[in-house]
Design an enzyme around this catalytic site. Structure first.
Site, PDB file in Angstrom:
ATOM      1  N   HIS A  49      -7.479   4.440  -2.529  1.00 32.65           N
ATOM      2  CA  HIS A  49      -7.663   2.994  -1.831  1.00 32.65           C
ATOM      3  C   HIS A  49      -6.900   3.121  -0.676  1.00 32.65           C
ATOM      4  O   HIS A  49      -5.818   2.719  -0.634  1.00 32.65           O
ATOM      5  CB  HIS A  49      -7.316   1.941  -2.636  1.00 32.65           C
ATOM      6  N   ILE A  55      -3.143   0.034   0.078  1.00 30.83           N
ATOM      7  CA  ILE A  55      -2.895  -1.346  -0.505  1.00 30.83           C
ATOM      8  C   ILE A  55      -3.523  -1.737  -1.973  1.00 30.83           C
ATOM      9  O   ILE A  55      -4.517  -0.956  -2.235  1.00 30.83           O
ATOM     10  CB  ILE A  55      -3.582  -2.483   0.748  1.00 30.83           C
ATOM     11  N   GLY A  58      -7.797  -5.917  -4.088  1.00 32.96           N
ATOM     12  CA  GLY A  58      -7.963  -7.341  -4.439  1.00 32.96           C
ATOM     13  C   GLY A  58      -8.386  -7.497  -5.764  1.00 32.96           C
ATOM     14  O   GLY A  58      -7.952  -8.432  -6.565  1.00 32.96           O
ATOM     15  N   VAL A  59      -9.272  -6.693  -6.222  1.00 29.12           N
ATOM     16  CA  VAL A  59      -9.825  -7.114  -7.669  1.00 29.12           C
ATOM     17  C   VAL A  59      -8.837  -6.689  -8.637  1.00 29.12           C
ATOM     18  O   VAL A  59      -8.737  -7.647  -9.822  1.00 29.12           O
ATOM     19  CB  VAL A  59     -11.106  -6.075  -8.064  1.00 29.12           C
ATOM     20  N   GLU A  63      -7.169  -9.359 -11.543  1.00 32.75           N
ATOM     21  CA  GLU A  63      -7.034  -8.662 -12.843  1.00 32.75           C
ATOM     22  C   GLU A  63      -5.798  -9.362 -13.138  1.00 32.75           C
ATOM     23  O   GLU A  63      -5.517  -9.574 -14.414  1.00 32.75           O
ATOM     24  CB  GLU A  63      -7.284  -7.407 -12.769  1.00 32.75           C
TER      25      GLU A  63
END
Length: 147
Positions: A49, A55, A58-59, A63
């Protein structure tokens, strides 16, 4: 009420690499939870990523907030995954990302109960780094008995 990683593992069925809460620093049954995730460069998702500018996806921030909600729900109703229960993330509303979460950050997570009805919980969640908002969302979780 403070919880270390050993107690957290009793209240969440998740394990590495998907256990995203390292410590609970405050918990008021039926009200709120605060805790954190230490974000390390050794996290497996950083390999793919944005490897040259890593970074946290976002998911996974969402979570982590949902896992905090699950702990609060389990503690409030005095149930455990070992009793055959699970909290599913079933929705998220008004999600906004304000800053990236990077290796070396401590992601502080806060979730407050908005309401609970028949095992469906809605929480107001915030994730921040060094006092700066990283993400906010309303998280919906469902408590279910599993076979």
């Amino acid at each position: 009420m403070v919880m270390d990683i050993n107690e957290i593992r009793e209240y969440l069925p998740h394990r590495y690499p998907f256990l995203l809460i390292d410590r609970v620093t405050e918990l008021e049954l039926g009200e709120l939870i605060r805790g954190y995730k230490n974000v390390s460069i050794n996290e497996p998702f950083f390999n793919g990523h944005f490897p040259h500018h890593p970074i946290m996806p976002g998911v996974l921030v969402i979570e982590a907030m949902a896992q905090a909600c699950g702990i609060l729900g389990f503690k409030t109703v005095n149930k455990l995954p070992a009793d055959g229960y699970v909290y599913y993330l079933v929705g998220s509303d008004n999600v906004r990302f304000k800053r990236p979460v990077m290796p070396g950050d401590r992601l502080h997570i806060e979730a407050k109960v908005i309401r609970e009805k028949r095992g469906i919980w809605k929480f107001a969640c915030r994730a921040s780094v060094d006092g700066e908002l990283a993400c906010e969302a309303e998280i919906i979780c469902a408590e279910r008995k599993v076979a």
